[in-house]
Design a protein around this motif. Structure first.
Motif, short mmCIF file in Angstrom:
data_model
loop_
_atom_site.label_atom_id
_atom_site.label_comp_id
_atom_site.label_asym_id
_atom_site.label_seq_id
_atom_site.Cartn_x
_atom_site.Cartn_y
_atom_site.Cartn_z
N THR A 274 45.28 41.95 45.16
CA THR A 274 45.47 40.49 44.72
C THR A 274 46.80 39.89 45.56
O THR A 274 47.68 40.48 45.78
CB THR A 274 45.83 40.68 43.34
N LYS B 184 41.72 37.39 45.99
CA LYS B 184 41.37 39.02 46.13
C LYS B 184 41.02 39.28 47.62
O LYS B 184 40.30 38.31 47.98
CB LYS B 184 40.14 39.45 45.20
N TYR C 85 36.32 44.81 39.91
CA TYR C 85 37.75 44.95 40.13
C TYR C 85 38.33 46.32 39.92
O TYR C 85 38.23 46.66 38.79
CB TYR C 85 38.60 43.67 39.50
#
Lengths: 405, 270
Positions: free
Chosen positions: B118, B127, B156
């Motif tokens: 991130t 991202k 994620y």
């Protein structure tokens, strides 16, 4: 031009050089074995590099070297036709230049390594110019020749490489004000020292390169216009202070036919003899321009036009355009902003210098006494040109095709 | 072979050979570099837009000269550079005022990037991917999906996935709304007076995370009908465009509300 695809081009270059040198090797009083030996070694270097580059180092596309080999070969043949005494030193310069080219290619392979050389290059550049200013002897009006032992060299030629090296930077460095200011100060010192050495031609080349580097770094046309305007005002100031010196340098411009046996002698001879050579030339070594002062240095374009023909002279001029276009095309998609900036700056410098020389000897621009890249006789100039070529080669992604990007 | 013959051959052959050499080399040289394909991606956490990285160096900042322009006050003109060096990805902070962060860690000069990291520039969150995840575009049909499903959907690996936010309405009209920055789920708020953000079940926007207070923040209209945001003395605090909310603050179109790393966008098309 990867793999064996370069072989036909290399064969063409070899044939070109064998035929051109034949006119130098086979002379009326026998065979010039020295010129033949130099040619043999030069061909070995060309083939040796092409094979090593292609098959051992796996670097593809030796095309840019081929253009340089082609131009250098013409220069060597012209020097050889003038006499063997200067052929050895010229060939030595070519060999040194080529060694520098390989060394720079190694150094430029890693951007992080390049960063480490930034500061030393700054010191070397300013140091060399300062040495030039203190120890240089006057030659043709400029204090730009330093004599060490039996050798003499022009510091400003070597500084061209450092100037681009310092001027180009990676993207993360470009964007900081500290680096921009530092480079501006460095450029002003270099150009100022050159002016003090009365090397106006080289100072002009440096300024042009500085503008190109400035544009490549900032991408801002307004900034560049501001720089040019400021430089223009500084130039006016200089002309006002050094009026006589500057006026003398440019007095002949556009008035060469007023003094065909005086200051306009070189340019008038270049124009008349070039025309007399016709499209195909008089034959190597059979021209008259070679007897004029600085024939194989500043006036070599005229010698090529007269003896090799206008067609080849035109092709020589086109070769610089090819190098320049290649340098610009490389900029997009190169591995780092450093390579893009350095490539465009080196290509611009070479074409600007070639234009100053060609247009200078033909009176389209004031004659500044700069050499024709790769072709003119002159050790420092030849070494410098090969060094500059490394920046263009490094920006070509195909150079690093076998590497982890 | 006489010298005249050598000269004659040279005069006629040399221009032809020179021309062929130049054409042969010129053809290769003028083509220049091959176009670089996509070598990485950054995905804007605010709208799910993915941007392909096709250059070995990509600049990020507020200046129009940057490759990725982020028009936020919290982003410096030249904020950061993402570079690929020797097969690795490196994020450089170029002396930005608000700093550059990789997974909460401030970047001091440079930091090596890993797939899925991130990246935060000011109050803009991205991202980084070397390969783009299969599903990346906002999916409105999954408005009531459970957080776990949303997590899978965005792949994620970070536990602070935006999929944990549950926004229960799914009408996309030209009115004021709150938008989940990752999923694109929209909550129309024109017919409401206040929107509670928190962990409690009665929250309008429920973020089911321990770090989020039960009653964390409140988006409400003031006496003039203007939308405001206030922090309800939460433990972790609330950010509006990267600035801590210490008192009720007015909301403007495209403002980003951040609660424990979860971002919600306030849209006011009018």
């Amino acid at each position: 031009m990867s793999g064996p695809r370069w072989i036909p081009t290399m064969l063409l270059i070899t044939a070109f050089q064998l035929i051109s040198f034949a006119q130098v090797i086979f002379v009326e009083d026998g065979i010039n074995y020295f010129a033949a030996t130099i040619l043999a070694i030069y061909l070995l270097i060309e083939w040796g590099w092409s094979i090593t580059s292609s098959f051992v180092l796996r670097k593809s596309s030796p095309a840019i070297e081929f253009v340089a080999f082609f131009l250098t070969g013409i220069g060597l043949a012209v020097v050889a036709s003038k006499g063997t005494s200067s052929l050895f030193t010229q060939f030595l310069a070519v060999a040194l230049g080529f060694a520098l080219y390989i060394a720079l290619l190694w150094m430029l392979a890693n951007v992080d390594r390049v960063e480490k050389f930034h500061m030393p290059m700054e010191v070397i550049a300013i140091g060399l110019l300062a040495i030039g200013l203190i120890f240089a002897s006057n030659k043709n009006g400029a204090y730009n020749w330093v004599q060490i032992g039996g050798f003499s060299f022009q510091p400003s030629e070597i500084v061209k490489i450092a100037f681009i090296f310092v001027g180009a930077a990676t993207l993360e460095k470009i964007q900081t004000t500290k680096h921009i200011t530092r480079y501006a100060i460095f450029a002003v010192i270099c150009i100022g020292l050159l002016f003090l050495m009365r090397d106006l031609g080289t100072a002009l080349i440096f300024f042009f390169t500085f503008v190109v580097l400035g544009f490549m770094r900032s991408g801002d046309v307004r900034t560049i216009l501001f720089v040019i305007l400021a430089a223009g005002m500084a130039a006016v100031l200089v002309v006002l202070i050094k009026r006589n010196y500057v006026m003398n340098r440019f007095a002949t411009y556009r008035h060469i036919w007023d003094t065909p046996y005086g200051n306009g002698m070189q340019q008038t001879r270049v124009l008349t003899y070039s025309v007399s050579g016709g499209l195909l030339g008089m034959g190597i070594g059979k021209g008259k321009l070679r007897n004029v002062f600085a024939a194989v240095e500043d006036l070599i374009f005229g010698v090529v036009a007269e003896e090799w023909g206008l067609l080849i002279a035109f092709i020589v001029a086109l070769a610089y355009i090819v190098i320049f276009v290649h340098s610009v095309r490389n900029a997009k998609g190169s591995r780092s902003a450093f390579y893009s900036i350095a490539s465009v700056a080196a290509g611009s410098l070479l074409i600007f210098q070639a234009a100053l020389n060609i247009f200078g000897v033909t009176d389209l621009l004031p004659m500044t006494g700069v050499t024709l890249p790769f072709v003119s006789r002159g050790g420092s100039s030849t070494i410098s040109c090969w060094g500059l070529l490394a920046f263009i080669k490094a920006a070509d992604n195909r150079t690093w095709a076998g590497r982890k990007s | 072979m006489s010298l005249e013959l050598i000269t004659a051959i040279g005069r006629w052959l040399l221009p032809v050979l020179a021309g062929l050499i130049l054409v042969s080399c010129g053809g290769v040289l003028i083509r220049g570099n091959r176009k670089t394909g996509t070598i990485g991606y950054v995905v804007n956490a605010a709208n799910g837009d993915s941007m392909a990285l096709r250059q070995f160096e990509t600049s990020i900042g507020r200046s129009k000269l940057c490759d990725i322009v982020l028009n936020y006050n919290t982003v410096s003109r030249f904020h950061a550079v993402i570079a690929r060096r020797g097969g690795k990805w490196i994020l450089f902070d170029t002396n930005s005022k608000t700093g550059t962060y990789v997974n909460k860690d401030r970047v001091v000069e440079k930091k090596l990037l890993e797939n899925g990291d991130t990246l935060i520039f000011g109050n803009a969150m991205f991202k980084f991917y070397e390969e783009l995840p299969e599903v990346i575009t906002p999916n409105y049909s999954n408005a009531y999906a459970k957080p776990e499903q949303n997590e899978k959907q965005f792949m994620y690996d970070d536990r602070r996935s935006q999929g944990d936010i549950v926004i229960p309405q799914m009408v996309r009209e030209a009115g004021c709304n709150l938008e989940n920055c990752i999923t694109g789920e929209v909550m129309e708020i024109d017919d409401m007076d206040e929107v509670l953000i928190g962990r409690s079940e009665e929250s309008h926007i429920r973020i089911n995370r321990q770090s989020v207070s039960k009653y964390h923040a409140l988006v409400s209209r003031n006496a003039h009908g203007r939308w405001m945001i206030e922090d309800l003395d939460s433990v972790a605090g609330t950010l509006l465009n990267g600035v801590e909310v210490n008192e009720p603050m007015p909301l403007h179109d495209s403002d980003i509300i951040e609660v424990c790393g979860y971002t919600i966008k306030f849209n006011d098309p009018r």
